[in-house]
Design a protein around this motif. Sequence first.
Motif, PDB file in Angstrom:
ATOM      1  N   MET A 153     -37.809  60.471 -85.330  1.00  0.00           N
ATOM      2  CA  MET A 153     -37.394  59.065 -85.345  1.00  0.00           C
ATOM      3  C   MET A 153     -37.749  58.424 -84.008  1.00  0.00           C
ATOM      4  O   MET A 153     -37.307  58.852 -82.951  1.00  0.00           O
ATOM      5  CB  MET A 153     -35.886  58.974 -85.566  1.00  0.00           C
ATOM      6  N   MET A 154     -38.542  57.390 -84.059  1.00  0.00           N
ATOM      7  CA  MET A 154     -38.971  56.744 -82.823  1.00  0.00           C
ATOM      8  C   MET A 154     -37.952  55.719 -82.330  1.00  0.00           C
ATOM      9  O   MET A 154     -37.850  55.454 -81.149  1.00  0.00           O
ATOM     10  CB  MET A 154     -40.327  56.084 -83.032  1.00  0.00           C
ATOM     11  N   GLY A 155     -37.183  55.109 -83.248  1.00  0.00           N
ATOM     12  CA  GLY A 155     -36.138  54.170 -82.837  1.00  0.00           C
ATOM     13  C   GLY A 155     -36.678  52.827 -82.386  1.00  0.00           C
ATOM     14  O   GLY A 155     -37.849  52.493 -82.595  1.00  0.00           O
ATOM     15  N   CYS A 156     -35.802  52.034 -81.748  1.00  0.00           N
ATOM     16  CA  CYS A 156     -36.137  50.672 -81.319  1.00  0.00           C
ATOM     17  C   CYS A 156     -36.575  50.646 -79.862  1.00  0.00           C
ATOM     18  O   CYS A 156     -36.044  51.382 -79.026  1.00  0.00           O
ATOM     19  CB  CYS A 156     -34.930  49.756 -81.498  1.00  0.00           C
ATOM     20  N   GLU A 157     -37.543  49.814 -79.599  1.00  0.00           N
ATOM     21  CA  GLU A 157     -37.961  49.593 -78.221  1.00  0.00           C
ATOM     22  C   GLU A 157     -38.488  48.171 -78.100  1.00  0.00           C
ATOM     23  O   GLU A 157     -38.686  47.462 -79.094  1.00  0.00           O
ATOM     24  CB  GLU A 157     -39.027  50.599 -77.794  1.00  0.00           C
ATOM     25  N   TYR A 158     -38.726  47.740 -76.848  1.00  0.00           N
ATOM     26  CA  TYR A 158     -39.221  46.391 -76.621  1.00  0.00           C
ATOM     27  C   TYR A 158     -40.559  46.185 -77.331  1.00  0.00           C
ATOM     28  O   TYR A 158     -41.443  47.041 -77.280  1.00  0.00           O
ATOM     29  CB  TYR A 158     -39.371  46.138 -75.116  1.00  0.00           C
ATOM     30  N   LEU A 159     -40.694  45.026 -77.993  1.00  0.00           N
ATOM     31  CA  LEU A 159     -41.939  44.686 -78.686  1.00  0.00           C
ATOM     32  C   LEU A 159     -42.995  44.347 -77.639  1.00  0.00           C
ATOM     33  O   LEU A 159     -43.099  43.219 -77.187  1.00  0.00           O
ATOM     34  CB  LEU A 159     -41.706  43.500 -79.622  1.00  0.00           C
ATOM     35  N   ASN A 160     -43.786  45.301 -77.316  1.00  0.00           N
ATOM     36  CA  ASN A 160     -44.656  45.186 -76.141  1.00  0.00           C
ATOM     37  C   ASN A 160     -45.993  44.512 -76.447  1.00  0.00           C
ATOM     38  O   ASN A 160     -47.061  45.074 -76.204  1.00  0.00           O
ATOM     39  CB  ASN A 160     -44.884  46.590 -75.553  1.00  0.00           C
ATOM     40  N   ILE A 161     -45.936  43.288 -76.960  1.00  0.00           N
ATOM     41  CA  ILE A 161     -47.190  42.552 -77.189  1.00  0.00           C
ATOM     42  C   ILE A 161     -47.523  41.656 -76.000  1.00  0.00           C
ATOM     43  O   ILE A 161     -48.669  41.233 -75.827  1.00  0.00           O
ATOM     44  CB  ILE A 161     -47.138  41.730 -78.498  1.00  0.00           C
ATOM     45  N   ILE A 162     -46.518  41.341 -75.183  1.00  0.00           N
ATOM     46  CA  ILE A 162     -46.700  40.647 -73.909  1.00  0.00           C
ATOM     47  C   ILE A 162     -45.757  41.293 -72.906  1.00  0.00           C
ATOM     48  O   ILE A 162     -44.774  41.936 -73.298  1.00  0.00           O
ATOM     49  CB  ILE A 162     -46.410  39.128 -73.999  1.00  0.00           C
ATOM     50  N   PRO A 163     -45.987  41.130 -71.610  1.00  0.00           N
ATOM     51  CA  PRO A 163     -45.058  41.706 -70.621  1.00  0.00           C
ATOM     52  C   PRO A 163     -43.657  41.116 -70.784  1.00  0.00           C
ATOM     53  O   PRO A 163     -43.501  39.949 -71.155  1.00  0.00           O
ATOM     54  CB  PRO A 163     -45.682  41.292 -69.276  1.00  0.00           C
ATOM     55  N   ARG A 164     -42.655  41.908 -70.475  1.00  0.00           N
ATOM     56  CA  ARG A 164     -41.268  41.427 -70.560  1.00  0.00           C
ATOM     57  C   ARG A 164     -41.060  40.177 -69.720  1.00  0.00           C
ATOM     58  O   ARG A 164     -40.301  39.274 -70.082  1.00  0.00           O
ATOM     59  CB  ARG A 164     -40.301  42.523 -70.090  1.00  0.00           C
ATOM     60  N   SER A 165     -41.729  40.122 -68.579  1.00  0.00           N
ATOM     61  CA  SER A 165     -41.556  38.988 -67.664  1.00  0.00           C
ATOM     62  C   SER A 165     -42.066  37.680 -68.256  1.00  0.00           C
ATOM     63  O   SER A 165     -41.664  36.602 -67.811  1.00  0.00           O
ATOM     64  CB  SER A 165     -42.282  39.265 -66.341  1.00  0.00           C
ATOM     65  N   ALA A 166     -42.953  37.768 -69.247  1.00  0.00           N
ATOM     66  CA  ALA A 166     -43.528  36.563 -69.857  1.00  0.00           C
ATOM     67  C   ALA A 166     -42.787  36.127 -71.118  1.00  0.00           C
ATOM     68  O   ALA A 166     -42.958  34.997 -71.589  1.00  0.00           O
ATOM     69  CB  ALA A 166     -45.001  36.796 -70.184  1.00  0.00           C
ATOM     70  N   CYS A 167     -41.959  37.006 -71.681  1.00  0.00           N
ATOM     71  CA  CYS A 167     -41.278  36.711 -72.942  1.00  0.00           C
ATOM     72  C   CYS A 167     -40.230  35.619 -72.746  1.00  0.00           C
ATOM     73  O   CYS A 167     -39.380  35.697 -71.861  1.00  0.00           O
ATOM     74  CB  CYS A 167     -40.618  37.977 -73.485  1.00  0.00           C
ATOM     75  N   THR A 168     -40.265  34.598 -73.607  1.00  0.00           N
ATOM     76  CA  THR A 168     -39.320  33.484 -73.516  1.00  0.00           C
ATOM     77  C   THR A 168     -38.074  33.696 -74.366  1.00  0.00           C
ATOM     78  O   THR A 168     -37.139  32.904 -74.284  1.00  0.00           O
ATOM     79  CB  THR A 168     -39.994  32.175 -73.986  1.00  0.00           C
ATOM     80  N   GLY A 169     -38.083  34.732 -75.221  1.00  0.00           N
ATOM     81  CA  GLY A 169     -36.952  34.963 -76.110  1.00  0.00           C
ATOM     82  C   GLY A 169     -36.875  33.953 -77.237  1.00  0.00           C
ATOM     83  O   GLY A 169     -35.808  33.740 -77.816  1.00  0.00           O
ATOM     84  N   CYS A 170     -38.012  33.361 -77.588  1.00  0.00           N
ATOM     85  CA  CYS A 170     -38.031  32.287 -78.603  1.00  0.00           C
ATOM     86  C   CYS A 170     -37.691  32.792 -79.997  1.00  0.00           C
ATOM     87  O   CYS A 170     -37.199  32.048 -80.837  1.00  0.00           O
ATOM     88  CB  CYS A 170     -39.386  31.597 -78.620  1.00  0.00           C
ATOM     89  N   GLY A 171     -37.978  34.069 -80.288  1.00  0.00           N
ATOM     90  CA  GLY A 171     -37.629  34.658 -81.570  1.00  0.00           C
ATOM     91  C   GLY A 171     -38.638  34.445 -82.684  1.00  0.00           C
ATOM     92  O   GLY A 171     -38.377  34.825 -83.829  1.00  0.00           O
ATOM     93  N   ALA A 172     -39.798  33.866 -82.390  1.00  0.00           N
ATOM     94  CA  ALA A 172     -40.795  33.634 -83.443  1.00  0.00           C
ATOM     95  C   ALA A 172     -41.266  34.947 -84.060  1.00  0.00           C
ATOM     96  O   ALA A 172     -41.491  35.035 -85.267  1.00  0.00           O
ATOM     97  CB  ALA A 172     -41.985  32.856 -82.880  1.00  0.00           C
ATOM     98  N   CYS A 173     -41.404  35.971 -83.240  1.00  0.00           N
ATOM     99  CA  CYS A 173     -41.837  37.279 -83.746  1.00  0.00           C
ATOM    100  C   CYS A 173     -40.812  37.860 -84.714  1.00  0.00           C
ATOM    101  O   CYS A 173     -41.163  38.422 -85.758  1.00  0.00           O
ATOM    102  CB  CYS A 173     -42.084  38.238 -82.580  1.00  0.00           C
TER     103      CYS A 173
END
Length: 403
Positions: free
Chosen positions: A1-21
């Motif tokens: 089981m790999m579990g949950c992790e940050y969706l690493n499509i962009i760096p965490r520092s750039a993520c706005t938390g908009c929730g579109a994904c």
Amino acid sequence: MMGCEYLNIIPRSACTGCGACSAICPHNCITMKEDKGGFKMPMVDLDRCVHCGLCEKACPVLNAKQPSDDELRPIKVMAAKNQSDMVAAKSSSGGVFSALAEDCIERGGSVYGVALTADLNAEHVRIAEASDLSRIQGSKYIHSNAASAYPLVKADLKAGQQVLFSGTPCQIAALRQYLRKDYPNLLCVEVICHGVPSNLAFHKYVSYLENKRGRKIVSVNFRDKSKGWSNYHITFTYDNGKRFSQRAADNIYSKAYVSNLFVRESCTDCKFKALKSGADITLGDMWGIESILPSYDTANGVSTICVNTRHGETALHGITDRIKDCVEVGYDSVKRYNACVYKSVNAHPMRNSVLAEMDVRPIVGLIKHALNINCRTVALKKIKHLKFCVISYMVAVKHRLLK
């Protein structure tokens, strides 16, 4: 089981938390969860992810288009306020958003804006009745959950309804990217954004106030203008009806917020400021209007209206009977007095240390230490404010005598 992790499509520092994904994921395997600093981040369940790539297509940061010009400029910029002084007084600025929202609802449309939940979290909600508009009036200086609203907006648009969606520049860009096409029945209205703070910091401050009085806080007015627009307060109401109200310039949470002590990292390099979000209209405070037009009445607040598109221009024309004291002002004046319209904020030097220690040290002590607040600085500030009040009173008396 790999579990949950940050969706690493962009760096965490750039993520706005908009929730579109999260909103676009067909398998519901992306959820928005607060990290240790209190910022919403997309977390993916790798066991369920089928790598369809839709999250990448929906991400506004990953797909941000830089305009060919270094700087976009609005079609025109207006200062205005709501025809109703009561509505303007309850709004953060001059009540122009309420005029746009009322017009949309009267035409059978729906309005999406930010409301506070019972547990004082910010959520984007759908409003279809004018009587409910008070829920989304006024600024909420915490990060709202917008992800659940995007599919509802799309459904309304596809049904042919008029839709007004309001939010921060990154949320406007997120909705546009989520929809993947233009809708003539969609009006996007962004707020001039200072940056979003840590939700954890806000709730720790609320807990501090609750513990002081032994009562639960049931509502917050971040921009209480009962004592004036330029002298606005932050007001907390307890479950017994009593209130704690303090001038924002003196309130420790508000001071930390404007000092960017716990601002989201992406806000320090915003990709969607300077009219790059795709918003039809930009709204905010028309600070400095008294320097531009000394006779302008600012008692209940004044809105800045940046008209960015022809669609926005049509929408503004449709509410001419709902707003008053409309004057055209220069965009450079807006930039001068409200730099957040085009410029990202700089994080406070102690931001990272405060966020790292929030779980182990009291929030008020952390803020006081970071902002160097002590008895002497508080006393000097009170004396300075008293001098300002005396001078303002004397100027008002002199003005009355001359009349």
